[in-house]
Design a protein around this motif. Structure first.
Motif, PDB file in Angstrom:
ATOM      1  N   THR A 288       1.082  -0.883   0.007  1.00 58.29           N
ATOM      2  CA  THR A 288       0.082   0.113  -0.324  1.00 58.29           C
ATOM      3  C   THR A 288       0.807   1.641   0.458  1.00 58.29           C
ATOM      4  OG1 THR A 288       0.218  -0.176   2.449  1.00 58.29           O
ATOM      5  CG2 THR A 288      -1.697  -1.473   1.261  1.00 58.29           C
ATOM      6  N   LYS A 289       0.353   2.674   0.093  1.00 57.90           N
ATOM      7  CA  LYS A 289       0.909   3.592  -0.523  1.00 57.90           C
ATOM      8  C   LYS A 289       1.620   3.472   0.761  1.00 57.90           C
ATOM      9  CE  LYS A 289      -1.712   5.398  -4.107  1.00 57.90           C
ATOM     10  NZ  LYS A 289      -2.202   6.592  -4.903  1.00 57.90           N
ATOM     11  N   ASN A 290       3.048   3.511   1.729  1.00 57.54           N
ATOM     12  CA  ASN A 290       3.701   3.957   2.320  1.00 57.54           C
ATOM     13  C   ASN A 290       3.988   5.913   2.206  1.00 57.54           C
ATOM     14  OD1 ASN A 290       3.660   2.200   4.403  1.00 57.54           O
ATOM     15  ND2 ASN A 290       4.464   1.143   3.011  1.00 57.54           N
ATOM     16  N   THR A 291       4.220   5.989   3.994  1.00 50.57           N
ATOM     17  CA  THR A 291       4.662   6.988   4.234  1.00 50.57           C
ATOM     18  C   THR A 291       5.749   8.606   3.252  1.00 50.57           C
ATOM     19  OG1 THR A 291       6.333   6.693   5.963  1.00 50.57           O
ATOM     20  CG2 THR A 291       3.720   7.277   6.765  1.00 50.57           C
ATOM     21  N   PRO A 292       5.394   9.534   3.239  1.00 47.91           N
ATOM     22  CA  PRO A 292       6.084   9.299   2.553  1.00 47.91           C
ATOM     23  C   PRO A 292       7.378  10.387   2.809  1.00 47.91           C
ATOM     24  CG  PRO A 292       5.008  11.227   2.129  1.00 47.91           C
ATOM     25  CD  PRO A 292       4.398  10.347   3.199  1.00 47.91           C
ATOM     26  N   TYR A 293       8.952  11.479   2.118  1.00 48.87           N
ATOM     27  CA  TYR A 293       9.274  11.584   2.155  1.00 48.87           C
ATOM     28  C   TYR A 293       9.025  13.330   2.595  1.00 48.87           C
ATOM     29  CZ  TYR A 293      14.605  13.023   2.053  1.00 48.87           C
ATOM     30  OH  TYR A 293      15.886  14.175   2.624  1.00 48.87           O
ATOM     31  N   ARG A 294       7.803  13.371   1.210  1.00 42.84           N
ATOM     32  CA  ARG A 294       7.533  15.288   1.650  1.00 42.84           C
ATOM     33  C   ARG A 294       6.517  15.120   1.215  1.00 42.84           C
ATOM     34  NH1 ARG A 294       6.100  16.157  -3.427  1.00 42.84           N
ATOM     35  NH2 ARG A 294       6.895  15.230  -5.312  1.00 42.84           N
ATOM     36  N   GLN A 295       5.529  16.870   0.802  1.00 43.39           N
ATOM     37  CA  GLN A 295       4.433  16.474   1.399  1.00 43.39           C
ATOM     38  C   GLN A 295       3.890  15.894  -0.005  1.00 43.39           C
ATOM     39  OE1 GLN A 295       2.202  19.758   2.573  1.00 43.39           O
ATOM     40  NE2 GLN A 295       1.512  20.233   0.230  1.00 43.39           N
ATOM     41  N   THR A 296       3.094  14.862  -0.231  1.00 39.85           N
ATOM     42  CA  THR A 296       2.457  15.192  -1.516  1.00 39.85           C
ATOM     43  C   THR A 296       0.865  15.324  -1.470  1.00 39.85           C
ATOM     44  OG1 THR A 296       2.664  12.988  -3.338  1.00 39.85           O
ATOM     45  CG2 THR A 296       2.498  12.342  -0.949  1.00 39.85           C
ATOM     46  N   PHE A 297       0.397  15.611  -2.549  1.00 37.99           N
ATOM     47  CA  PHE A 297      -0.792  15.676  -2.652  1.00 37.99           C
ATOM     48  C   PHE A 297      -1.676  15.488  -4.318  1.00 37.99           C
ATOM     49  CE2 PHE A 297      -4.930  18.433  -2.928  1.00 37.99           C
ATOM     50  CZ  PHE A 297      -5.643  17.548  -2.166  1.00 37.99           C
ATOM     51  N   ASN A 298      -2.342  15.015  -4.795  1.00 38.56           N
ATOM     52  CA  ASN A 298      -3.082  14.210  -5.880  1.00 38.56           C
ATOM     53  C   ASN A 298      -4.412  13.764  -5.865  1.00 38.56           C
ATOM     54  OD1 ASN A 298      -2.296  10.889  -6.376  1.00 38.56           O
ATOM     55  ND2 ASN A 298      -1.077  11.586  -5.482  1.00 38.56           N
ATOM     56  N   VAL A 299      -4.904  14.696  -6.988  1.00 39.78           N
ATOM     57  CA  VAL A 299      -6.624  14.334  -7.062  1.00 39.78           C
ATOM     58  C   VAL A 299      -6.808  13.942  -8.519  1.00 39.78           C
ATOM     59  CG1 VAL A 299      -7.254  16.122  -5.472  1.00 39.78           C
ATOM     60  CG2 VAL A 299      -7.365  16.276  -7.674  1.00 39.78           C
ATOM     61  N   THR A 300      -7.802  12.737  -9.243  1.00 38.61           N
ATOM     62  CA  THR A 300      -7.959  12.538  -9.916  1.00 38.61           C
ATOM     63  C   THR A 300      -9.428  12.451 -10.135  1.00 38.61           C
ATOM     64  OG1 THR A 300      -6.531  10.284 -10.462  1.00 38.61           O
ATOM     65  CG2 THR A 300      -7.947   9.911 -11.506  1.00 38.61           C
ATOM     66  N   ALA A 301     -10.279  12.518 -11.274  1.00 34.54           N
ATOM     67  CA  ALA A 301     -11.721  12.886 -11.597  1.00 34.54           C
ATOM     68  C   ALA A 301     -11.858  11.995 -13.429  1.00 34.54           C
ATOM     69  CB  ALA A 301     -12.196  13.865 -11.269  1.00 34.54           C
ATOM     70  N   GLY A 302     -12.827  10.840 -13.401  1.00 31.91           N
ATOM     71  CA  GLY A 302     -12.909  10.077 -14.625  1.00 31.91           C
ATOM     72  C   GLY A 302     -14.317   9.742 -14.569  1.00 31.91           C
ATOM     73  N   THR A 303     -14.378   9.706 -16.126  1.00 37.63           N
ATOM     74  CA  THR A 303     -15.785   9.023 -16.578  1.00 37.63           C
ATOM     75  C   THR A 303     -15.499   7.509 -17.296  1.00 37.63           C
ATOM     76  OG1 THR A 303     -18.133   9.219 -17.462  1.00 37.63           O
ATOM     77  CG2 THR A 303     -16.757  10.852 -18.075  1.00 37.63           C
ATOM     78  N   GLY A 304     -16.717   6.706 -17.385  1.00 44.55           N
ATOM     79  CA  GLY A 304     -16.518   5.732 -18.531  1.00 44.55           C
ATOM     80  C   GLY A 304     -17.692   5.916 -19.214  1.00 44.55           C
ATOM     81  N   TYR A 305     -17.829   4.839 -20.210  1.00 39.38           N
ATOM     82  CA  TYR A 305     -18.363   4.246 -20.603  1.00 39.38           C
ATOM     83  C   TYR A 305     -18.757   2.787 -21.046  1.00 39.38           C
ATOM     84  CZ  TYR A 305     -23.214   4.271 -24.115  1.00 39.38           C
ATOM     85  OH  TYR A 305     -23.937   4.160 -25.091  1.00 39.38           O
ATOM     86  N   ASN A 306     -20.162   2.690 -20.887  1.00 37.25           N
ATOM     87  CA  ASN A 306     -20.069   0.940 -21.749  1.00 37.25           C
ATOM     88  C   ASN A 306     -21.596   1.061 -22.841  1.00 37.25           C
ATOM     89  OD1 ASN A 306     -21.205  -1.585 -20.388  1.00 37.25           O
ATOM     90  ND2 ASN A 306     -19.498  -2.028 -20.739  1.00 37.25           N
ATOM     91  N   TRP A 307     -21.148  -0.410 -23.842  1.00 37.81           N
ATOM     92  CA  TRP A 307     -22.527  -0.275 -24.301  1.00 37.81           C
ATOM     93  C   TRP A 307     -23.608  -1.433 -24.298  1.00 37.81           C
ATOM     94  CZ3 TRP A 307     -17.863   2.018 -26.011  1.00 37.81           C
ATOM     95  CH2 TRP A 307     -18.068   3.209 -27.476  1.00 37.81           C
ATOM     96  N   ILE A 308     -22.960  -2.000 -23.391  1.00 36.45           N
ATOM     97  CA  ILE A 308     -24.350  -2.322 -22.827  1.00 36.45           C
ATOM     98  C   ILE A 308     -25.191  -2.256 -21.696  1.00 36.45           C
ATOM     99  CG2 ILE A 308     -24.651  -4.917 -21.328  1.00 36.45           C
ATOM    100  CD1 ILE A 308     -22.446  -5.950 -22.620  1.00 36.45           C
TER     101      ILE A 308
END
Length: 927
Positions: free
Chosen positions: A244-264
């Protein structure tokens, strides 16, 4: 049993006390010092697998998964320390060690221009981290870093695993669910989180559901194909370790946003994620928190067929089904890592991860039954799978896993490395208010086309609006599966000598307590429904089997009872309808407790500059107690369900290991090893239950087997890896496994007890087998051809396995390959990375193999998992200096590869399920 347990506990405690006394400082010995720190890059990202060397002492170590290194047992003085890392400029520093003190020094490495002027940028950072860990690990390991995972269009860990050499995955609803390592079934490999094996939410399996864990929650994937004595021994194929993501050496911050599509589903998806990490209180306290959310409406188009032998031995079609699935999967995952450094040699930590998957499913099924019984003897069933209003009118399968670990790393007396850990893990599955409503029409004649072919279909017109239909079942069921695990372990590592012939001793003990239960409670309300509501259901038909049904347009839309109608029934209605418990559904209930006490010794010896050997012995004592139920139905249809009572079993497994590593050059590593590993049987197979259905002819008998032995394997491995200066490698490995007591759920027609003819199913230790394999891998950019091609690269691997049954319960040796063992597996990926643009085209192939879920004697009726061809395309563009912005697009399953099983012959479809292609797009910000 208690005496054995006390002896083992005394042995473990004695080993610890002796080692502590041996490691205690001698008053006549000069005070020693320690050198400790962390390896990071210019962006303060940790670098695991870095080599830290003091050449004058011929002593060195490798940084761990979090970039930490420790050089202990050093005499006071000044040393020149050199740190090297593939793709980075080496760094040398002069450090002074004082008596009884720890010299703390972090190293910051910068992107290097190595041989041939190949500059390491972009996607190659992720490869560099993985390659360094593989290069410097003693055992044979494949590593995938988070950076690499992000370059593939993989939504869960299972999808990411299929890119690794020697790994195949099995699918469910278009997503990778179970992993197979080196041609072995999923049950023969372990899945761990931060080194802890996690329990399974499946009632009839030990293997872990990989689709529960989003890919973006994991820092590194390690596949240990050779396990050492300090690792759990239940890993015949290998051990898949998710870090798993373990403690960092310095400050870190990131975000993700996405979408998708399925034909069924014809609906949009939603993907969200965020990670934050920092250090506080003068860098003593580290924190990393991550969250991921995915909502994925999807579905599948499915047809299934069943064949049997007639009285003349001919294969005939007996049943056919057309199924339409609509599924929405919602994943939530949360992780938290904390560590606190009291001083450079004393640290405690906490790692926790929680995964939750809601799976809402509606299924509409048409079944054509008894097709081999002749004209006028066949029947059709039309079924709707639904759920309560609280569960969106769908069958909800809620699976959860969690793992919480508290541990510590301590360096005692400047020489004895001591690590301890206690943890709690839990896996569960809940299926509340799962409902089936089935209507049937009997005494029919149904004509089929393409029998024995790829897509049989009915040509007889069938409609719920014509003919004499009746309610066949109206059930409501609840299922609860729970597995809880408590674990505690302690490890000691003691350097005994240093220099060209340095050596060390590692030893420790581990205790695991597992408790798993399965409970199903199902009631059928058919009689009460008919008495009160009659044919009310005919007012609630809905058309299903969608336009564009992928198995073919010969399968026409049909009407089914609406899920909206079924969701309205509640507790008051069930009380009104009465209902009869379906005891057969509870026949598989069980309660199992398993305790494993382990202890090990591992000795590592350097033999000059180039050779190192490691010898180890692990002991695992298994203590098992199970209970279940016996289900009987007599000739008149009268049923009974009686408890089996408790059954106990215990055994000791001795697991030796011997490994050799030859550093032929700085870039060529050769490894050889012998190990012994095991795989414990499924809990459900170990229950001493028995089910007799004498109402059927022939009698149907299902038995458990509390005397089932664990599967064991003697493993021999030989591998060679050559690492290019320009971040890449070419590798080759040969492996051999002698697998003993391989168990299958055997189904056969035979005389049993007082029954002259019976269809008996029972898990048995059926085979001994030889498994031989070859693995080839290559990854490199094309800069060696021309400097202009440094931005283009190739990643590929191929695995060949051949298995042979050498001993069988059937008495013959010229059988088929070992069940669950594909012969060919291959991955290929072509990528471009420059100007912030990354484009990757990926291909994955696995050949057909025999399924091991159920095994039958007749070769014409055996079930095979068909070959798969997957192609994915993804692209991303990253820009920004201090804050990085990334836009990405992904296209999965471009070849529309279905899940397909066949029976006996390749063209005789048993099941085929199409999912269609999937598209995703999104935006990432890294502050």
């Amino acid at each position: 049993m208690r005496k054995n347990y006390r002896k083992l506990s005394a042995f473990c405690l004695g080993a610890m006390l002796c080692a502590t006394a041996f490691a205690a400082p001698d008053s006549n010995e000069a005070a020693l010092g320690v050198m400790r720190g962390r390896i990071v890059d210019a962006q303060n990202q940790v670098l695991p697998g870095a080599t830290v060397m003091i050449e004058s002492l011929h002593t060195g170590v490798v940084s761990d998964v979090n970039g930490y290194y420790t050089l202990a047992n050093l005499k006071p003085g000044t040393y020149i320390v050199k740190v090297t890392y593939v793709g980075y400029q080496p760094k040398t520093m002069k450090l002074t060690v004082q008596p009884d003190k720890t010299a703390v020094q972090d190293f910051v490495l910068t992107d290097g221009v190595e041989l041939e002027g190949v500059e390491v940028k972009g996607a190659f950072h992720g490869q560099s981290r993985a390659i360094n860990q593989q290069k410097n690990n003693f055992n044979l390991t494949n590593v995938v870093s988070a950076d690499q995972v992000g370059k593939f269009p993989d939504s869960n860990i299972g999808d990411a695993l299929k890119r690794i050499n020697g790994i195949n995955v099995q699918y469910d609803q278009g997503e990778a669910r179970f992993g197979q390592v080196r041609g072995t079934s999923p049950d023969l490999s372990s899945v761990t989180i931060n080194g802890n094996r996690i329990p399974s939410a499946e009632g009839d399996a030990r293997n872990v559901q990989l689709d529960l864990i989003p890919a973006d929650m994991i820092q590194t994937i390690e596949v240990n194909k050779v396990v050492t004595a300090d690792m759990d021994g239940d890993a015949i194929g290998g051990s898949i370790n998710l870090i798993t993501k373990n403690t960092p050496y310095r400050q870190t911050f990131n975000v993700t946003a996405g979408t998708g599509y399925n034909w069924i589903s014809d609906k949009l998806q939603l993907n969200l994620g965020a990670t934050y990490g920092n250090r506080f209180f003068d860098n003593k306290l580290g924190l990393m928190a991550a969250v991921s959310y995915q909502n994925s409406p999807a579905g599948s188009d499915n047809t299934e067929f069943e064949y049997d032998l007639d009285d003349d031995g001919n294969v005939v079609l007996t049943d056919a089904e057309v199924r339409q699935y609509y599924v929405t999967r919602e994943r939530q995952s949360y992780s938290l890592s904390l560590d606190y450094e009291f001083n450079p040699t004393q640290k405690i930590y906490f790692n926790g991860i929680y995964n939750r998957r809601n799976d809402w499913e509606n299924r509409y099924r048409v079944s054509y039954k008894d097709l081999a019984d002749g004209a006028g003897e066949m029947k059709t069933e039309i079924q709707t799978k639904a759920g309560s209003k609280d569960n969106r009118g769908a069958r909800l399968e809620l699976q959860q896993t969690m793992d919480f670990t508290l541990g510590g790393d301590h360096l005692l007396w400047d020489k004895l490395q001591t690590d301890w850990m206690v943890s709690y893990s839990r896996a569960s599955e809940d299926r509340p208010d799962e409902r089936y409503f089935t209507i049937k029409q009997k005494d029919m004649t149904i004509d089929m086309e393409d029998e024995g072919g790829r897509q049989p279909y009915a040509i007889t017109p069938i409609s719920v609006h014509d003919g004499d239909w009746e309610v066949d079942e109206f059930t409501n069921a609840n299922e609860w599966i729970r597995e809880n695990e408590w674990k505690a372990k302690v490890d000691f590592e003691l350097p005994l000598a240093s220099g060209l012939f340095g050596n060390s001793l590692k030893f420790g003990a581990k205790y695991t307590h597992k408790h798993k239960t399965k409970e199903v409670l199902c009631y059928d309300y058919k009689d009460g429904y008919e008495d009160i509501y009659g044919t009310d259901y005919t007012n609630y038909y809905t058309s299903q089997i969608r336009d564009g049904f992928m198995p073919g347009d010969q399968y026409k839309a049909m009407d089914f009872v609406s899920k909206d109608y079924l969701e309205q029934f509640n507790a008051k209605d069930w009380a009104l309808l009465g209902g009869e418990q379906v005891l057969e559904e509870s026949a598989g209930d069980y309660d199992a407790t398993e305790q494993v006490t382990a202890a090990y010794l591992r000795f590592t010896q350097k033999l000059g500059r180039k050779f190192t050997v490691m010898a180890g012995l692990r002991m695992e004592y298994t203590d098992l107690e199970t209970s279940g139920f016996n289900w009987n139905i007599d000739e008149n249809g009268d049923e009974s369900l009686d408890p089996t009572g408790k059954f106990k079993n215990n055994y000791i497994s001795w697991l030796p290991s011997f490994l050799v590593k030859w550093d032929a050059t700085d870039d060529l590593k050769v490894r050889a090893s012998y190990t012994k590993t095991l795989a414990r049987p499924k809990y459900s197979h170990l229950v001493a239950n028995a089910s007799y259905n004498t109402e059927e002819s022939p009698v149907e008998i299902t038995l458990g087997n509390p005397d089932l032995k664990p599967i064991t394997s003697h493993n021999i491995d030989l591998s060679a890896d050559y690492y290019f200066k320009s971040v890449g490698l070419v590798s080759a490995a040969v492996f051999y496994k002698r697998v003993k007591d391989y168990s299958v759920n055997l189904k056969r027609d035979m005389a049993y007890g007082n029954y002259a003819e019976a269809e008996v199913s029972q898990p048995l230790n059926a085979f001994d087998a030889d498994l031989l394999g070859v693995e080839l891998g290559f990854q490199r950019d094309f800069g060696f051809i021309s400097p202009a091609l440094r931005c283009v690269g190739f990643y590929g691997n191929y695995t060949y396995t051949h298995s042979n049954i050498v001993k069988s319960v059937f008495g013959d040796k010229d059988e088929q390959a070992l069940p669950g063992s594909p012969e060919h597996m291959a991955n290929a990926s072509l990528y471009f990375d420059k100007w912030g643009l990354n484009v990757r085209l990926s291909y994955n192939f696995t050949s057909a193999f025999q399924d091991d879920e159920e095994y039958v004697e007749e070769t014409a009726l055996r079930r095979y998992y068909d070959a798969t061809h997957y192609m994915d395309l993804n692209a991303s563009y990253t820009w920004g200096k201090n804050t990085k912005y990334t836009f990405y697009v992904q296209a999965n399953n471009l070849l529309n590869q279905p899940l397909r099983y066949y029976q006996g012959e390749k063209d005789r479809t048993m099941q085929v399920e199409y999912y269609g292609a999937k598209l995703n797009a999104g935006f990432k910000v890294n502050f």
